[in-house]
Motif scaffolding. Structure first.
Motif, PDB file in Angstrom:
ATOM      1  N   LEU A 101      -5.143  -2.025  -1.454  1.00 62.21           N
ATOM      2  CA  LEU A 101      -5.631  -1.064  -2.731  1.00 62.21           C
ATOM      3  C   LEU A 101      -7.062  -0.366  -2.168  1.00 62.21           C
ATOM      4  N   PHE A 102      -7.811  -1.121  -1.681  1.00 61.85           N
ATOM      5  CA  PHE A 102      -9.136  -0.483  -1.310  1.00 61.85           C
ATOM      6  C   PHE A 102      -8.814   0.512  -0.250  1.00 61.85           C
ATOM      7  N   ALA A 103      -7.749   0.106   0.761  1.00 64.12           N
ATOM      8  CA  ALA A 103      -7.673   0.850   1.826  1.00 64.12           C
ATOM      9  C   ALA A 103      -7.196   2.584   1.262  1.00 64.12           C
ATOM     10  N   ARG A 104      -6.745   2.477  -0.031  1.00 69.25           N
ATOM     11  CA  ARG A 104      -6.385   3.878  -0.426  1.00 69.25           C
ATOM     12  C   ARG A 104      -7.555   4.621  -0.825  1.00 69.25           C
ATOM     13  N   LYS A 105      -8.791   3.861  -0.925  1.00 65.42           N
ATOM     14  CA  LYS A 105      -9.697   4.836  -1.601  1.00 65.42           C
ATOM     15  C   LYS A 105     -10.607   5.277  -0.322  1.00 65.42           C
ATOM     16  N   ILE A 106     -10.672   4.204   0.695  1.00 67.14           N
ATOM     17  CA  ILE A 106     -11.533   4.678   1.805  1.00 67.14           C
ATOM     18  C   ILE A 106     -11.009   4.029   3.151  1.00 67.14           C
ATOM     19  N   PRO A 107     -11.270   4.638   4.154  1.00 67.89           N
ATOM     20  CA  PRO A 107     -10.493   4.073   5.457  1.00 67.89           C
ATOM     21  C   PRO A 107     -11.002   2.673   5.900  1.00 67.89           C
ATOM     22  N   VAL A 108     -10.034   1.895   6.048  1.00 64.66           N
ATOM     23  CA  VAL A 108     -10.335   0.375   6.718  1.00 64.66           C
ATOM     24  C   VAL A 108      -9.429   0.165   7.863  1.00 64.66           C
ATOM     25  N   GLU A 109     -10.276  -0.135   8.659  1.00 64.04           N
ATOM     26  CA  GLU A 109      -9.845  -0.730  10.152  1.00 64.04           C
ATOM     27  C   GLU A 109      -9.709  -2.118  10.240  1.00 64.04           C
ATOM     28  N   GLN A 110      -8.572  -2.782  10.701  1.00 60.65           N
ATOM     29  CA  GLN A 110      -8.324  -4.080  11.044  1.00 60.65           C
ATOM     30  C   GLN A 110      -8.140  -4.366  12.694  1.00 60.65           C
ATOM     31  N   GLY A 111      -7.704  -5.553  12.846  1.00 61.24           N
ATOM     32  CA  GLY A 111      -7.533  -5.594  14.223  1.00 61.24           C
ATOM     33  C   GLY A 111      -8.441  -5.411  15.412  1.00 61.24           C
ATOM     34  N   TRP A 112      -8.165  -4.946  16.497  1.00 52.71           N
ATOM     35  CA  TRP A 112      -9.416  -4.928  17.713  1.00 52.71           C
ATOM     36  C   TRP A 112     -10.243  -4.151  17.305  1.00 52.71           C
ATOM     37  N   PRO A 113     -10.234  -2.766  16.485  1.00 53.02           N
ATOM     38  CA  PRO A 113     -11.426  -2.120  16.007  1.00 53.02           C
ATOM     39  C   PRO A 113     -12.415  -2.802  15.281  1.00 53.02           C
ATOM     40  N   ALA A 114     -11.849  -3.617  14.346  1.00 54.47           N
ATOM     41  CA  ALA A 114     -12.858  -4.397  13.580  1.00 54.47           C
ATOM     42  C   ALA A 114     -13.399  -5.435  14.215  1.00 54.47           C
ATOM     43  N   ARG A 115     -12.701  -6.101  15.371  1.00 53.80           N
ATOM     44  CA  ARG A 115     -13.372  -6.916  16.195  1.00 53.80           C
ATOM     45  C   ARG A 115     -14.576  -6.333  17.274  1.00 53.80           C
ATOM     46  N   VAL A 116     -14.176  -5.097  17.484  1.00 49.39           N
ATOM     47  CA  VAL A 116     -15.255  -4.486  18.417  1.00 49.39           C
ATOM     48  C   VAL A 116     -16.384  -4.098  17.526  1.00 49.39           C
ATOM     49  N   PHE A 117     -16.131  -3.565  16.395  1.00 53.04           N
ATOM     50  CA  PHE A 117     -17.313  -3.284  15.126  1.00 53.04           C
ATOM     51  C   PHE A 117     -18.177  -4.589  14.949  1.00 53.04           C
ATOM     52  N   THR A 118     -17.550  -5.823  14.861  1.00 53.45           N
ATOM     53  CA  THR A 118     -18.118  -7.016  14.478  1.00 53.45           C
ATOM     54  C   THR A 118     -19.138  -7.228  15.561  1.00 53.45           C
ATOM     55  N   ALA A 119     -18.759  -7.089  16.680  1.00 54.52           N
ATOM     56  CA  ALA A 119     -19.500  -7.279  17.902  1.00 54.52           C
ATOM     57  C   ALA A 119     -20.694  -6.546  17.990  1.00 54.52           C
ATOM     58  N   CYS A 120     -20.426  -5.126  17.601  1.00 57.06           N
ATOM     59  CA  CYS A 120     -21.582  -4.008  17.697  1.00 57.06           C
ATOM     60  C   CYS A 120     -22.320  -4.234  16.526  1.00 57.06           C
ATOM     61  N   GLU A 121     -22.092  -4.843  15.450  1.00 58.15           N
ATOM     62  CA  GLU A 121     -22.493  -4.770  14.014  1.00 58.15           C
ATOM     63  C   GLU A 121     -24.237  -5.132  14.076  1.00 58.15           C
ATOM     64  N   PRO A 122     -24.505  -6.241  14.955  1.00 57.82           N
ATOM     65  CA  PRO A 122     -25.801  -6.681  15.004  1.00 57.82           C
ATOM     66  C   PRO A 122     -26.994  -5.489  15.025  1.00 57.82           C
ATOM     67  N   TRP A 123     -26.377  -4.393  16.071  1.00 55.83           N
ATOM     68  CA  TRP A 123     -27.269  -3.101  16.422  1.00 55.83           C
ATOM     69  C   TRP A 123     -27.047  -2.398  15.353  1.00 55.83           C
ATOM     70  N   LEU A 124     -25.725  -1.931  15.015  1.00 56.63           N
ATOM     71  CA  LEU A 124     -25.430  -0.765  14.056  1.00 56.63           C
ATOM     72  C   LEU A 124     -26.002  -0.968  12.820  1.00 56.63           C
ATOM     73  N   LYS A 125     -26.108  -2.319  12.341  1.00 55.44           N
ATOM     74  CA  LYS A 125     -26.638  -2.513  10.822  1.00 55.44           C
ATOM     75  C   LYS A 125     -28.146  -2.081  10.821  1.00 55.44           C
ATOM     76  N   HIS A 126     -28.824  -2.167  11.705  1.00 58.75           N
ATOM     77  CA  HIS A 126     -30.104  -1.683  11.637  1.00 58.75           C
ATOM     78  C   HIS A 126     -30.602  -0.308  11.924  1.00 58.75           C
ATOM     79  N   SER A 127     -29.444   0.517  12.365  1.00 61.17           N
ATOM     80  CA  SER A 127     -29.662   1.750  12.377  1.00 61.17           C
ATOM     81  C   SER A 127     -29.330   2.678  11.126  1.00 61.17           C
ATOM     82  N   ARG A 128     -29.426   3.705  11.189  1.00 55.67           N
ATOM     83  CA  ARG A 128     -29.222   4.308   9.760  1.00 55.67           C
ATOM     84  C   ARG A 128     -27.579   4.717   9.666  1.00 55.67           C
ATOM     85  N   PHE A 129     -26.884   4.033  10.792  1.00 53.55           N
ATOM     86  CA  PHE A 129     -25.370   4.280  10.454  1.00 53.55           C
ATOM     87  C   PHE A 129     -24.683   2.952  10.262  1.00 53.55           C
ATOM     88  N   GLY A 130     -25.284   2.181   9.829  1.00 58.33           N
ATOM     89  CA  GLY A 130     -24.786   0.827   9.361  1.00 58.33           C
ATOM     90  C   GLY A 130     -24.784   1.093   7.765  1.00 58.33           C
TER      91      GLY A 130
END
Length: 384
Positions: free
Chosen positions: A79-108
């Protein structure tokens, strides 16, 4: 090796951040992480993010969210994925790995839930809806449980350890202070049935069936439960009788009134103006129930571990069947227009709210504490 791996990921994330900076004037992008493992966080964190967008509290950008790991309820995530794009699988794993750096930028993009976003819950509106096919499916499932198209129903749910022990094995005993007995909800459920409604016991994993059932008192958790209906029922009930549990928040994000019972901490309030809440009593080592003032003065107003209570010789007393029934009766009568306050009720609500001034976590809450419960706590004292 772990530090080296993190360094490599950091180096790989830098070009991505550079590309995002170059795109910023043309297409600003933001990335965030959904918390899918627990239904309360899946529901509340994600819905509050959408309400912040809805109310203009976030920068204008194209947002992409990621959900990595086990999903507590796939229907809710879809239901949430109908309102906003949500990625699972390998894209989500890649994001999780990069999140420590992304979340401290304006893009997180952060998805916080502090449990005191009262204006967001009241001023926004539910982001989610069902398709005609899903509505037909939900009504068909209700018919299987004996409900007709004109029938109304209430959901009730008592928190217990069975769900976490089954879905996320580990040592969850530090959460035991949040648990309560479903048996104490039965008089309230039977009150609903006596007023012509249906009372549905909720839960995706329960330790034992209801002690008693009937044509209008249905053990949905033991006999009919599905992920889809967990969400559909919470979204369609007249009101939800809950405890300190994530499933209650599914009703909240669909703007359904909630009676929150067995609230274990004092510096907390239900989320929406239409809600009611009542708390467990906090007793000292001598068994004396502490007043609100004593709890606040002694620093007992917020805690997150059963060890906090053990170390101080404190115990929590569950709401009695009568206390839950009183709160449910008040909610039903408020919704049907039959409620009549007693003299002094509004004054007691004002006195209670005044205990939580600026600096307190629940300052500015809009819900009401159950009238009968508050009368007993503030006019007869807190030392029975």
């Amino acid at each position: 090796m772990r530090a080296a791996g993190l360094s490599v990921l950091g180096v790989l994330t830098c070009p991505l951040i550079l590309v995002l900076w170059l795109l910023e004037p043309f297409k600003p992008l933001r990335f965030g992480r959904i918390i899918p493992q627990r239904i309360g966080h899946l529901a509340a964190n994600t819905e509050l993010f959408l309400r912040r967008l809805q109310l203009g509290r976030l920068p204008q950008a194209a947002y992409l969210l990621f959900a990595s790991g086990p999903v507590a309820n796939s229907t809710l995530l879809s239901l949430f994925a109908r309102k906003i794009p949500v990625e699972q699988g390998w894209p989500a794993r890649v994001f999780t790995a990069c999140e420590p750096w992304l979340k401290h930028s304006r893009f997180g993009a952060q998805l916080p839930f502090e449990s005191n976003e009262y204006a967001l819950f009241d001023d926004g509106r539910s982001s989610l809806s069902f398709t005609p096919e899903e509505e037909a499916r939900g009504k068909a499932e209700l018919r299987k449980m004996g409900l007709g198209p004109e029938d109304w129903f209430v959901c009730f749910h008592a928190r217990e350890s069975a769900y976490l022990n089954k879905s996320l094995p580990g040592d969850w005993r530090y959460h035991d202070y949040r648990d309560c007995s479903v048996a104490n909800f039965l008089p309230a459920a039977e009150y609903v049935a006596g007023r012509g409604g249906f009372a549905l016991r909720m839960g995706s994993a329960v330790a034992e069936p209801l002690p008693r059932t009937g044509p209008r008192l249905i053990d949905y958790a033991s006999r009919h439960r599905s992920e889809f209906m967990d969400v559909y029922l919470a979204a369609k009930c007249r009101f939800f009788i809950g405890s300190d549990t994530g499933l209650t928040q599914v009703a909240t994000i669909f703007d359904r009134p909630v009676v929150n019972t067995n609230v274990p901490i004092v510096d907390w309030a239900s989320f929406r103006r239409a809600d009611l809440f009542i708390q467990k009593k906090l007793r000292d080592a001598a068994g004396r129930a502490l007043s609100y003032e004593e709890i606040l003065e002694r620093g007992y107003a917020r805690f997150y571990d059963s060890a906090f209570l053990r170390e101080r010789g404190l115990t929590l007393e569950e709401n009695s069947p009568e206390e839950i029934l009183d709160a449910v009766r008040e909610m039903h009568e408020r919704l049907t227009g039959a409620w009549k306050a007693e003299p002094g009720d509004d004054g007691l609500q004002t006195r209670y709210q005044a205990l939580f001034g600026p600096g307190r976590h629940c300052h500015g809450f809009r819900a009401r504490i159950g009238a009968a419960f508050l009368r007993a706590r503030m006019t007869q004292g807190a030392r029975p």
